[in-house]
Design a protein around this motif. Structure first.
Motif, short mmCIF file in Angstrom:
data_model
loop_
_atom_site.label_atom_id
_atom_site.label_comp_id
_atom_site.label_asym_id
_atom_site.label_seq_id
_atom_site.Cartn_x
_atom_site.Cartn_y
_atom_site.Cartn_z
N GLU A 2 16.99 -8.13 47.39
CA GLU A 2 17.91 -9.26 47.38
C GLU A 2 17.15 -10.56 47.49
OE1 GLU A 2 21.31 -9.15 49.90
OE2 GLU A 2 21.34 -6.98 49.90
N ILE A 3 17.57 -11.53 46.70
CA ILE A 3 16.95 -12.85 46.73
C ILE A 3 17.93 -13.79 47.43
CG2 ILE A 3 16.08 -14.76 45.35
CD1 ILE A 3 15.44 -12.76 43.17
N PRO A 4 17.51 -14.47 48.48
CA PRO A 4 18.40 -15.40 49.16
C PRO A 4 18.85 -16.53 48.21
CG PRO A 4 16.44 -15.00 50.47
CD PRO A 4 16.22 -14.36 49.15
N LEU A 5 20.00 -17.06 48.49
CA LEU A 5 20.61 -18.07 47.63
C LEU A 5 19.72 -19.30 47.47
CD1 LEU A 5 23.10 -19.04 46.03
CD2 LEU A 5 23.94 -20.02 48.18
N ALA A 7 16.51 -19.57 47.93
CA ALA A 7 15.28 -19.22 47.21
C ALA A 7 15.56 -19.14 45.71
CB ALA A 7 14.71 -17.91 47.72
N MET A 8 16.72 -18.61 45.37
CA MET A 8 17.08 -18.50 43.96
C MET A 8 17.26 -19.89 43.35
SD MET A 8 19.97 -16.03 42.25
CE MET A 8 21.28 -16.61 43.27
N ILE A 9 17.89 -20.80 44.10
CA ILE A 9 18.06 -22.17 43.61
C ILE A 9 16.70 -22.86 43.50
CG2 ILE A 9 19.04 -24.43 44.18
CD1 ILE A 9 21.42 -22.94 45.41
N HIS A 11 13.86 -21.53 42.77
CA HIS A 11 13.13 -21.02 41.62
C HIS A 11 13.77 -21.38 40.29
CE1 HIS A 11 11.38 -18.38 44.76
NE2 HIS A 11 10.28 -18.58 44.03
N ALA A 12 14.99 -21.95 40.36
CA ALA A 12 15.71 -22.28 39.12
C ALA A 12 15.07 -23.50 38.46
CB ALA A 12 17.17 -22.56 39.43
N LYS A 17 19.51 -26.65 38.24
CA LYS A 17 19.72 -27.44 39.44
C LYS A 17 20.66 -28.62 39.17
CE LYS A 17 15.31 -26.35 41.60
NZ LYS A 17 14.00 -26.83 42.01
#
Length: 116
Positions: A2-5, A7-9, A11-12, A17
């Motif tokens: 699972e990728i935390p929210l 962290a996902m933002i 890496h976007a 963004k």
């Protein structure tokens, strides 16, 4: 995995963004409008309730103009003052009517038109 929210933002890309930021701003604006309308409707309902209490105690339409100015901001009070003004206008026209024998008929016609 699972990728935390956040962290996902993080890496976007910049386009994702930007879209998320725009969505966040519109969401905040929408909720501000919802709460503003809720506040307005609660105040209007309270004002209407207070106006109805005072309106029930009135004996004549002319007393409508003597109500507390704070009560006159309720939507129902605005309707009541508009009706009182229309009543005064019709009464003034009736007094100006030349033929007093037809006064009841004149008033009946005028009030039925105003009711529509």
């Amino acid at each position: 995995m699972e990728i935390p929210l956040f962290a996902m933002i993080g890496h976007a890309g910049w386009m994702a963004k930007t879209v998320l930021l725009i969505l966040l701003l519109f969401s905040v604006a929408t909720w501000a409008i919802v709460f503003n309308r809720l506040y307005f409707l609660r105040n209007a309902a309270g004002g209407n309730r207070k106006f109805r209490e005072h309106y029930g105690k009135l004996k004549r339409i002319a007393e409508m103009e003597q109500l507390d100015k704070r009560l006159l901001h309720a939507p129902l009070a605005r309707l009541g003052t508009a009706c009182a003004a229309e009543y005064h206008r019709i009464a003034a026209e009736a007094k100006a009517a030349a033929d007093k024998k037809e006064l009841p008929f004149f008033l009946q016609i005028k009030f039925s038109i105003a009711a529509e």
